[in-house]
Write a protein that holds these residues in place. Structure first.
Motif, short mmCIF file in Angstrom:
data_model
loop_
_atom_site.label_atom_id
_atom_site.label_comp_id
_atom_site.label_asym_id
_atom_site.label_seq_id
_atom_site.Cartn_x
_atom_site.Cartn_y
_atom_site.Cartn_z
N GLU A 1 0.85 -1.17 0.00
CA GLU A 1 0.00 0.00 0.00
C GLU A 1 0.89 1.23 0.00
OE1 GLU A 1 -2.73 -0.06 3.19
OE2 GLU A 1 -3.79 -1.86 2.52
N LYS B 1 -0.87 7.94 1.05
CA LYS B 1 -1.60 8.90 0.24
C LYS B 1 -0.71 10.05 -0.21
CE LYS B 1 -5.73 7.17 -0.01
NZ LYS B 1 -6.30 6.78 -1.32
N GLU C 1 1.40 9.14 -3.21
CA GLU C 1 0.76 8.66 -4.44
C GLU C 1 1.03 9.59 -5.62
OE1 GLU C 1 -3.37 7.97 -4.06
OE2 GLU C 1 -3.14 6.02 -3.07
N ASP D 1 -4.90 -1.89 -6.25
CA ASP D 1 -5.35 -0.71 -5.50
C ASP D 1 -6.17 0.21 -6.41
OD1 ASP D 1 -5.70 1.60 -4.05
OD2 ASP D 1 -3.67 1.62 -3.22
N PRO D 2 -7.50 0.20 -6.29
CA PRO D 2 -8.33 1.05 -7.16
C PRO D 2 -8.08 2.55 -6.95
CG PRO D 2 -9.65 0.04 -5.43
CD PRO D 2 -8.31 -0.62 -5.38
N ASP D 3 -7.72 2.94 -5.73
CA ASP D 3 -7.43 4.35 -5.47
C ASP D 3 -6.19 4.79 -6.25
OD1 ASP D 3 -9.59 4.60 -3.79
OD2 ASP D 3 -8.43 4.19 -1.97
N LEU D 4 -5.19 3.91 -6.32
CA LEU D 4 -3.98 4.26 -7.05
C LEU D 4 -4.25 4.32 -8.55
CD1 LEU D 4 -0.99 4.92 -6.83
CD2 LEU D 4 -0.49 2.48 -7.05
N ARG D 5 -5.14 3.43 -9.03
CA ARG D 5 -5.50 3.49 -10.45
C ARG D 5 -6.21 4.80 -10.78
NH1 ARG D 5 -6.65 -2.05 -9.58
NH2 ARG D 5 -8.90 -1.68 -9.42
N ALA D 6 -7.04 5.27 -9.87
CA ALA D 6 -7.72 6.54 -10.08
C ALA D 6 -6.70 7.69 -10.10
CB ALA D 6 -8.76 6.78 -8.98
N GLU D 7 -5.70 7.61 -9.21
CA GLU D 7 -4.65 8.63 -9.18
C GLU D 7 -3.84 8.60 -10.47
OE1 GLU D 7 -2.29 11.73 -7.96
OE2 GLU D 7 -4.11 10.98 -6.99
#
Length: 238
Positions: free
Chosen positions: A4, A7, A10, A37-43
């Motif tokens: 992980e 934040k 990122e 990690d979907p949040d990282l893909r969004a970033e």
């Protein structure tokens, strides 16, 4: 890099990954986390759009005469002897590379502008690199960054965009002076890897052209590309 990513890290890591500034091992670790990690893909999607948009408002600018002269000398050896110049242009034309050189150069200039805008001065894509190149197709559907490390004799390659067709392979070629293309080997199946460069070929890297062709799994059966030449790039000093 852990499973992980914090934040606050990122944005910086994602920008460095998109610009090709991470080492092969760091890039692989980033991709491992990206896959889960979907949040990282969004970033990543946000940063990719943001960086690409930086070139939207750049109006075409005619290069100064001395810059244009240097580009012609580097790409086409126009300051070289007639025989040498004819040899280079002959091989580029025979392989269908002349249009690709123009597209690849424009892509490289755009990435260079973004890198010099966002990356602190003195930062280079690969620490200790002697030469670098961005090998890109005219439509940027295939983009491979390459960095040659003279201390190890390895060419580090990072396939940022694109992949071989099913049942096919991507082969890397060196075109130096008026010499025929010489294979540097097949690009690794992974996005990041390294290709050893023979000492005699390393001497020819400065100012040379790197090209990628579509080939059968074992590589070209001939001494020159047998399939379509997909991408091309100029080797420059790091």
């Amino acid at each position: 890099m852990t499973d992980e990513i914090e934040k606050e890290d990122e944005a910086a890591l994602t920008a460095e990954y998109i610009l090709g500034l991470l080492s092969p091992s760091e890039a692989q670790a980033y991709e491992d986390v990206l896959g889960i990690d979907p949040d990282l893909r969004a970033e990543y999607a946000f940063q990719a759009d943001r960086i690409a948009a930086l070139t939207d408002d750049i109006a075409p600018v005619a290069p100064p005469p001395h810059v244009l002269k240097r580009i012609k000398e580097t790409l086409f050896h126009e300051g070289a002897t007639t025989g040498s110049k004819a040899g280079v242009r002959s091989w580029l034309k025979r392989l269908g590379l002349l249009p690709a050189v123009a597209g690849g150069l424009l892509a490289a200039l755009a990435v260079l502008w973004v890198a010099t805008t966002l990356v602190p001065p003195g930062t280079v894509p690969v620490s200790g690199a002697s030469y670098i190149a961005q090998i890109a197709s005219a439509d940027e559907s295939l983009v491979v960054d390459a960095s040659y490390d003279a201390s190890s004799g390895d060419l580090f390659v990072s396939r940022a965009v694109g992949a071989p067709l099913p049942g096919r392979a991507l082969e890397l070629w060196l075109i130096a002076g008026d010499n025929p293309p010489v294979s540097l080997g097949l690009l690794p199946a992974d996005r990041n890897g390294r290709l050893p460069v023979a000492p005699d070929l390393a001497l020819s890297l400065a100012g040379a052209t790197l090209a990628i062709s579509d080939e059968p799994p074992g590589g070209s059966p001939d001494a020159v590309p047998s399939g379509e030449v997909l991408a091309v790039g100029q080797v420059v000093d790091a």
